[in-house]
Scaffold this motif. Structure first.
Motif, mmCIF file in Angstrom:
data_model
loop_
_atom_site.group_PDB
_atom_site.id
_atom_site.type_symbol
_atom_site.label_atom_id
_atom_site.label_comp_id
_atom_site.label_asym_id
_atom_site.label_seq_id
_atom_site.Cartn_x
_atom_site.Cartn_y
_atom_site.Cartn_z
ATOM 1 N N ARG A 197 8.312 9.347 5.504
ATOM 2 C CA ARG A 197 9.380 8.541 4.545
ATOM 3 C C ARG A 197 8.783 8.226 3.033
ATOM 4 O O ARG A 197 9.359 8.174 2.044
ATOM 5 N N LEU A 198 7.292 7.892 3.276
ATOM 6 C CA LEU A 198 6.650 7.495 1.923
ATOM 7 C C LEU A 198 6.791 8.709 0.880
ATOM 8 O O LEU A 198 6.713 8.419 -0.448
ATOM 9 N N ILE A 199 6.729 9.944 1.256
ATOM 10 C CA ILE A 199 6.520 11.202 0.345
ATOM 11 C C ILE A 199 7.980 11.343 -0.182
ATOM 12 O O ILE A 199 7.966 12.413 -0.862
ATOM 13 N N VAL A 200 8.957 11.004 0.468
ATOM 14 C CA VAL A 200 10.416 11.095 -0.047
ATOM 15 C C VAL A 200 10.346 11.327 -1.523
ATOM 16 O O VAL A 200 10.672 12.210 -2.175
ATOM 17 N N ALA B 22 -1.768 3.243 -10.839
ATOM 18 C CA ALA B 22 -1.640 2.836 -9.328
ATOM 19 C C ALA B 22 -2.898 3.239 -8.379
ATOM 20 O O ALA B 22 -2.961 2.483 -7.418
ATOM 21 N N ALA B 23 -3.680 4.301 -8.671
ATOM 22 C CA ALA B 23 -5.003 4.247 -7.824
ATOM 23 C C ALA B 23 -5.916 3.224 -8.229
ATOM 24 O O ALA B 23 -6.452 2.918 -7.288
ATOM 25 N N PHE B 24 -5.941 2.631 -9.446
ATOM 26 C CA PHE B 24 -6.565 1.533 -9.722
ATOM 27 C C PHE B 24 -6.391 0.375 -8.805
ATOM 28 O O PHE B 24 -7.258 -0.128 -8.238
ATOM 29 N N LEU B 25 -5.060 0.052 -8.713
ATOM 30 C CA LEU B 25 -4.638 -0.990 -8.146
ATOM 31 C C LEU B 25 -4.888 -0.910 -6.720
ATOM 32 O O LEU B 25 -5.175 -1.825 -5.981
ATOM 33 N N LEU B 26 -4.442 0.275 -6.018
ATOM 34 C CA LEU B 26 -5.055 0.596 -4.697
ATOM 35 C C LEU B 26 -6.428 0.406 -4.251
ATOM 36 O O LEU B 26 -6.674 -0.180 -3.476
ATOM 37 N N ALA C 193 0.744 -1.109 0.043
ATOM 38 C CA ALA C 193 -0.030 0.032 0.005
ATOM 39 C C ALA C 193 0.854 1.250 -0.087
ATOM 40 O O ALA C 193 0.444 2.203 -0.681
ATOM 41 N N GLY C 194 1.651 1.070 0.779
ATOM 42 C CA GLY C 194 2.821 2.459 0.799
ATOM 43 C C GLY C 194 3.607 2.789 -0.440
ATOM 44 O O GLY C 194 3.659 3.820 -0.942
ATOM 45 N N GLY C 195 4.066 1.598 -1.185
ATOM 46 C CA GLY C 195 4.047 1.804 -2.747
ATOM 47 C C GLY C 195 3.479 2.509 -3.682
ATOM 48 O O GLY C 195 3.802 3.337 -4.179
ATOM 49 N N LEU C 196 2.032 1.897 -3.703
ATOM 50 C CA LEU C 196 1.133 2.598 -4.655
ATOM 51 C C LEU C 196 0.826 3.937 -4.020
ATOM 52 O O LEU C 196 0.765 5.012 -5.111
ATOM 53 N N TYR C 197 0.800 4.193 -2.707
ATOM 54 C CA TYR C 197 0.473 5.494 -2.245
ATOM 55 C C TYR C 197 1.876 6.637 -2.719
ATOM 56 O O TYR C 197 1.376 7.569 -3.274
ATOM 57 N N ALA C 198 2.877 5.996 -2.604
ATOM 58 C CA ALA C 198 4.122 6.781 -3.077
ATOM 59 C C ALA C 198 4.048 7.247 -4.602
ATOM 60 O O ALA C 198 4.413 8.137 -4.902
#
Length: 415
Positions: free
Chosen positions: A338-341, A380-384, A210-215
């Protein structure tokens, strides 16, 4: 519950902070280049350096908000913003100019939405969603207010005096950020509070996914925002609109942002943040198609500004609210920091990349590039949405946890 005065103060603070920092280059970039005789690469490269600093400092600032609270961090950031604006106003050499942008990069990370969202999550817990949406309402008008204001000030007094005025505006946000409580949320959320009782990404593997898709989503949105903030007026003018018309149409982006955010505040509690995020990502490519037609149609240019502004406004909100439903709010600042780096580091190159694309492929090329990035963000939004379909109060954890729970139940019944 977060006090109304805190929400109002943070919203006004966001209006000013965004206007005097992030949107500064869009209003003064061309004037600075013409007055100092510098290339666009140098002028917009300073802004790119500030975005890079935002990314590099993001984990540290996130931890500081978690540990010390938003008040100390954002007050200090307001002072740093003032110093950066003053430094730009007094710059006569490239080194001083870039150094001032580096200072502004740190100040922006300490005062803009991501710091404000972390501060609200710290004092409001999972029920901070509405407050996050509300502070973006005035913030969405930053370009609408400060692009024309900067234009008027620079015409009357010159761009250097205008930036000194911006430094003064930054100082005025200090009392606003002093209203943030120093306490940390310790109670249970209200029964009607938005967001799940348990984070959707429950296991470590789910957090990583989830963090990867969010990033990816945050990076795509920030890349587009950085590129459009720096070049939107120039792109509209390059496609055939007059300079004055391009300015006022570009300011409609802020109207679109705030209108969409107002709808989210009024009706957003009925919509899952994951679904809302997907909806915004679906419309972004359409906005750039309208932009490609803006040279021959002023109406399409208006549609481009309003649609892109609306989508960007919603994505700003979901950047803050998605972590509330995906992850544990108690570590909001540290984890999101960390995720928004990547969402700061990679978009740091956006102003320069857009400048190169415009020089080599024309203004339409910049919109084609934007549409391509928007499609990646949509994927990415679709996968999330597929992997984490529900985020209501009754939502269950992610799919792997649900399967494990069911397996355990079946095993018990079989025994």
């Amino acid at each position: 519950m977060i006090a109304r005065r805190v929400v109002v103060a943070l919203g006004l603070g966001q209006l000013v902070s965004w206007g005097v920092t992030y949107y500064l280059i869009g209003g003064f970039g061309e004037q600075i280049a013409a007055d100092l005789g510098w290339s666009r690469d140098v002028v917009y490269g300073g802004f790119a350096a500030s975005l890079l600093v935002m990314g590099l400092s993001s984990p540290l600032v996130g931890r500081l908000v978690d540990r010390r609270g938003g008040r100390d961090v954002m007050v200090a950031g307001a002072v740093v913003n003032a110093a950066g604006c003053a430094g730009l106003a007094l710059s006569h050499h490239v080194e001083a100019y870039v150094g001032s942008w580096i200072v502004l990069g740190l100040g922006m990370r300490m005062t803009l939405y991501d710091a404000a969202f972390a501060a609200l999550a710290r004092i409001g817990g999972a029920g901070a969603r509405r407050a996050m949406s509300e502070i973006t309402l005035p913030g969405g008008l930053a370009a609408t207010v400060f692009w024309p204001l900067g234009h008027i000030l620079s015409e009357q007094f010159g761009w250097r005096a205008a930036l000194l005025a911006y430094a003064g505006f930054a100082v005025l946000t200090v009392p606003l950020y002093l209203t943030i409580p120093g306490r940390r949320y310790a109670g249970r959320p209200r029964a009607d509070a938005a967001g799940p009782r348990r984070p959707l990404a429950a296991s470590r593997q789910q957090v990583v996914l989830a963090g990867g898709l969010y990033a990816v989503i945050a990076t795509g949105a920030n890349f587009l925002n950085a590129g459009m903030s720096a070049h939107m007026i120039a792109v509209l003018a390059g496609l055939g609109l007059s300079a004055s018309v391009a300015v006022w149409i570009a300011t409609l982006r802020g109207v679109g942002q705030s209108a969409a955010r107002l709808c989210e505040v009024l009706f957003g509690r009925r919509i899952d943040p994951v679904e809302l995020n997907l909806l915004a990502c679906l419309i972004i490519p359409v906005s750039f198609i309208a932009g490609l037609l803006s040279g021959s149609s002023r109406e399409m240019a208006i549609a481009f500004a309003l649609l892109y502004g609306a989508c960007n406004g919603i994505l700003t909100i979901t950047r803050g609210t998605l972590p509330l439903v995906l992850f544990d709010h108690r570590s909001y600042g540290t984890l999101v920091g960390r995720l928004i780096v990547p969402s700061f580091v990679l978009p740091a190159a956006a102003p320069l990349i857009y400048a190169v694309v415009i020089d080599r492929l024309g203004n339409a090329g910049a919109l084609y590039l934007s549409a391509g990035i928007a499609i990646v963000t949509l994927a990415a939004a679709f996968l999330l949405r597929v992997l984490y379909p529900r985020s209501g109060p009754e939502a269950e954890p992610g799919p792997r946890v649900v399967c494990a729970e069911r397996a355990g139940k079946n095993k018990t019944q079989g025994a």
